[in-house]
Structure formats: structure tokens, C-alpha cells
Design an enzyme around this catalytic site. Structure first.
Site, PDB file in Angstrom:
ATOM      1  N   GLU A   1     -81.855  16.942  58.555  1.00  0.00           N
ATOM      2  CA  GLU A   1     -82.981  16.365  58.384  1.00  0.00           C
ATOM      3  C   GLU A   1     -83.859  17.151  58.454  1.00  0.00           C
ATOM      4  OE1 GLU A   1     -82.312  12.856  55.009  1.00  0.00           O
ATOM      5  OE2 GLU A   1     -81.281  13.039  56.661  1.00  0.00           O
TER       6      GLU A   1
ATOM      7  N   GLU B   1     -76.071  11.018  47.554  1.00  0.00           N
ATOM      8  CA  GLU B   1     -76.078  10.361  48.635  1.00  0.00           C
ATOM      9  C   GLU B   1     -76.521   8.811  49.268  1.00  0.00           C
ATOM     10  OE1 GLU B   1     -79.492  11.822  50.416  1.00  0.00           O
ATOM     11  OE2 GLU B   1     -79.932  13.581  49.825  1.00  0.00           O
TER      12      GLU B   1
ATOM     13  N   GLU C   1     -83.521  17.637  47.163  1.00  0.00           N
ATOM     14  CA  GLU C   1     -83.291  16.157  47.014  1.00  0.00           C
ATOM     15  C   GLU C   1     -83.608  15.126  45.351  1.00  0.00           C
ATOM     16  OE1 GLU C   1     -82.972  11.962  49.531  1.00  0.00           O
ATOM     17  OE2 GLU C   1     -83.602  14.372  50.699  1.00  0.00           O
TER      18      GLU C   1
END
Length: 455
Positions: free
Chosen positions: A397, A310, A223
Site C-alpha cells: 500500500e 478487507e 478498493e
């Protein structure tokens, strides 16, 4: 003739300063009354107060029920506020879903707080629109006139600052302007100016945090996270500068800079490793977002099938039609779409069906307590079962321990992200990590081949 002419001019001025929808005074009238009040208090600055009201999430009401319903609610709010105030007070509609009140007889923080809290409760009572009952909430920011040096514009800005902080605090909040708030706004303006310079100079850098296969611990993607170190402010957290970029019109330039750098860095990764990139909620209401992202992909020669965008449900809710079009255009060229922070806010199961997400990220607030909080464990289990039925991949997460990772595997989660697997690192460190993992994999393959030959 002259008295009649003056009367005509007075009537015209009154008409021009009246809001046609609610019958209240408009922005022009409020500013005129505020300036007159401050001028009258110039010699003897007796305190008085103003309050700004802003409806929380008004746009979705128009989207769901139509503009006519929205207008009906605005008219009813105006009536409620006007009826509840003392005769000497003035309420005006500044425009859109924002109202302002001038309180001539309120001069202490406690008195303002009590009065405005009652008005917030009054506004939040249900509204009848064509046989349907609708509830809303308002945020409010107040300021008390205590400094004779303030003109009406400076004083109004103080109330605006209080409203801004109230909106950030959450729906239905009330804040009264303070010196600390003023200092925070001053610092915010300084950071904005520094951020403009940093974006223009290309000083915002992408850092990359691994997203792993929980069963093996091996990275499957990274990410992209924005990082900025300023000569004067030092390291500025994304939670500070990203909202400023969104509010001050810098987010497109920042996105372009960050995505370009990220795509160039990710070209050196193994092709099986994807790049995950966050879009701001404000970008999901801008049709130009698709053009921006696709032009960067073309310019950097990055494979769109290795890019994962995202988005949050907050962004989707602002303008569902526009967001759906943007998502569809991304998917048409092979870009994958991930729904971030699922489980918080107003998570809608219908949106999982309508938007056809490729991936869903379980919010860290559930992951952090999955070992000791039974309800959170069941919520995670339910999300995993739901996504399995919808053929949506899942990433958990905020994993910070081996025990959390093992528990998630036990529950059926295959992907994870968090400090347990790696902190965000710059482009060079990320490439070095992938090279080390590749060498380790080669050594394992060589050892396996040697064992087979020996046998």
C-alpha cells in the site's frame, strides 16, 4: 422502632450502592456523592476534580485467561486505587472495566495531572493471576469543576469526553477536559446528525482506487473507499465520519448503502477485475455481518468470487472466535479475505495460520521508506518470504513513486496500490478508465497481429 427502621434503610441503601466484586461504591453511589459535592459548592464553587479510568483492551484478557482472571484483576485494581488515595477521596467502580475517582482537594490541572499519572503507573504494574504475570494499561479522562452552571450530569459528561479523547489518543493516555475538547464534541455531534441524514438519503458514495499488477501496471482490482460531501460541512474525511458511524451504531446502515452501490458499479467491470471492500472492526464481532453482506450480493447479483473483504487485525483480536466464524462463512461462498495494514499494531504470525487469509496488505508506513530505511526494506522482504511460504498474495500500500514500485518488484512483490497508480475516483470515472485500458489493449493486440501477418 423508628431509629431502627432508619438504620435498616441506611444499610439497604449502602448495600445497593456497593459493587459486589470489588467492595467499592458502584455507579449509583458515585453519582450521589458527585451530586452532593456540586450542591455543596453551589454558593461557593471551589474547584474539585473527577477522573474516569478505563482499562485498555480488557476483553482479550477475559478471552485468554478466563473471566475469573479478569475479575481478579478488577479486584486488585480496586485495591490499588483505594490504597493510594487520600481518605477524603472516593473511588467507585462504574461497571465493567471502568472506575471513577472524586478528588475533593485537587483543583488545578497540574495537581490532577500529577496525581492521575501516578495512579496510571500504579495500575500498570504487573498482576499475579494464578502464577502468571499480566500487565495492563489504563486510559484516563479528568474534569475540573469550575463552572457553577454545571449540574452533576454535565460535569460527568466532560470527564467522559476527556476519556473518549484519551482512548483515541492511545493506550495509557491521560487527558483533562478543555473548552476546545467540548467544542470538538459539539461539532462531532453535529456531524453525527448530518451523517444520519446522509446515510438515510443515500448520499455516501463509493470511490474506487486501483490495485495493480506491479510488473505491468495494469489494474487487477479496485478498493472501495467511502466519500461524503455535506452541504454544510463540505467534504468530510472518512477518518472523521467512519469512527462516528462505528461508535453511534450507523456502521451497518453505512456498509449496506456503500456495498450495494459498489457491487452495482463493479458489475460493469471486466470479470477479471475484483472489488475490495473494507469491514469495520466492530462488524467482526457481530454474527449478523455475514447475513448483511451475503444478502447484498444476492440482491445485486454480484459474483462473490469477485469480492474481496478487507479486515484488520484489530477487528480479529476483539473476538477471535466470532471473527473466525465470519471469515469461514465468507470463504465458503467464494469471497476472498485480505488482512489490511499488516506490520502495524500487534501483528501475529499465528493469525496468518489460523485464519487462512488469501491476501495480505503491507502497511504504507513501510512502503513509504523502503528506499532509504534498511530495516523497513528487510521487514518487507521478510513479509514477502513468509507469504510466499504460506501461499498468500501480497499488496503493497501507499506507493507514490516509480522508484518505490521498482524496488518492490525487485523484492518480489507482485501487487501494489497508491497514488502513483491512481487516486480514488467515482464509479463513472472508473468505468471510463477501464474502457480506455481495454481499447489500448485491443490496439496492442491488433498491432501484434498485423506484425505477425506481415512477417
Amino acid at each position: 422502632m423508628r431509629p431502627e427502621a432508619r438504620t435498616d434503610c441506611s444499610d439497604t441503601a449502602e448495600f445497593l450502592s456497593t459493587d459486589s466484586l470489588t467492595g467499592l461504591g458502584n455507579r449509583q453511589r458515585f453519582f450521589r456523592k458527585l451530586a452532593t459535592m456540586i450542591e455543596a459548592h453551589a454558593a461557593d464553587p471551589v474547584p474539585f476534580a473527577i477522573t474516569l479510568f478505563n482499562i485498555d483492551g480488557f476483553k482479550p484478557i477475559n478471552d485468554l485467561f478466563g473471566r475469573c482472571a479478569g475479575d481478579t484483576i478488577l479486584a486488585q485494581i480496586a485495591l490499588r486505587l483505594h490504597s493510594a488515595l487520600e481518605e477524603e477521596a472516593t473511588v467507585c467502580r462504574l461497571g465493567g472495566d471502568e472506575f471513577a475517582i472524586l478528588h475533593p482537594s485537587l483543583f488545578t490541572e497540574q495537581a490532577v495531572r500529577v496525581e492521575v499519572q501516578l495512579l496510571l503507573e500504579l495500575v500498570s504494574a504487573p498482576y499475579d493471576i494464578g502464577g502468571r504475570s499480566v500487565r495492563i494499561s489504563c486510559s484516563a479522562g479528568s474534569a475540573i469543576y469550575e463552572d457553577a452552571e454545571d449540574d452533576w450530569e454535565v460535569f460527568f459528561e466532560k470527564a467522559e469526553s476527556a476519556l473518549y479523547h484519551a482512548k483515541r489518543q492511545g493506550c495509557g493516555s491521560l487527558l483533562i477536559h478543555t473548552c476546545q475538547m467540548e467544542e470538538a464534541m459539539r461539532r462531532r455531534t453535529q456531524i453525527e446528525q448530518a451523517l444520519r441524514r446522509a446515510v438515510s438519503a443515500g448520499e455516501i458514495e463509493p470511490f474506487f482506487q486501483p490495485i495493480v499488477d506491479l510488473r505491468t501496471g495494469e489494474p487487477i482490482g479496485f478498493e472501495c473507499l467511502a466519500r461524503w460531501t455535506d452541504p454544510d460541512f463540505g467534504s468530510v474525511p472518512p477518518s472523521v465520519f467512519i469512527p462516528i458511524a462505528e461508535e453511534r451504531g450507523l456502521i451497518e446502515s453505512l456498509t449496506q448503502l456503500l456495498l450495494e452501490k459498489a457491487c452495482i458499479a463493479a458489475r460493469d467491470w471486466p470479470r477479471r477485475i475484483f472489488l475490495s471492500f473494507n469491514l469495520s472492526p466492530t462488524q467482526l464481532v457481530d454474527p449478523e455481518t455475514t447475513r448483511l453482506v451475503l444478502s447484498i450480493i444476492v440482491a445485486t447479483r454480484f459474483d462473490p468470487r469477485r469480492l474481496e473483504i478487507e479486515i484488520t487485525e484489530t477487528g480479529v483480536m476483539s473476538d477471535p472466535a466470532c471473527a473466525k466464524q465470519i471469515v469461514s462463512q465468507f470463504r465458503d461462498v467464494g469471497i476472498h479475505i485480505s488482512l489490511d495494514d499488516f506490520g502495524t499494531g500487534q501483528s501475529s504470525l499465528g493469525r496468518l495460520r489460523d485464519f487462512h487469509f488469501d491476501k495480505l496488505k503491507i502497511d504504507r508506513s513501510f512502503v513509504s521508506v523502503v528506499l532509504e530505511d534498511r530495516p523497513s526494506e528487510h521487514i518487507v522482504k521478510a513479509i514477502l518470504a513468509l507469504c510466499d511460504g504460506l501461499d498468500i498474495d501480497v499488496i503493497a500500500e501507499g506507493i507514490e513513486s516509480r522508484e518505490q514500485a521498482e524496488k518492490l518488484v525487485e523484492l518480489g512483490c507482485q501487487g501494489g496500490q497508491g497514488y502513483y497508480f491512481g487516486t480514488p475516483a467515482d464509479a463513472a470515472s472508473t468505468v471510463a478508465l477501464l474502457q480506455r485500458l481495454s481499447r489500448r489493449s485491443d490496439l496492442k493486440d491488433d498491432a501484434r497481429e498485423a506484425t505477425l501477418m506481415a512477417s
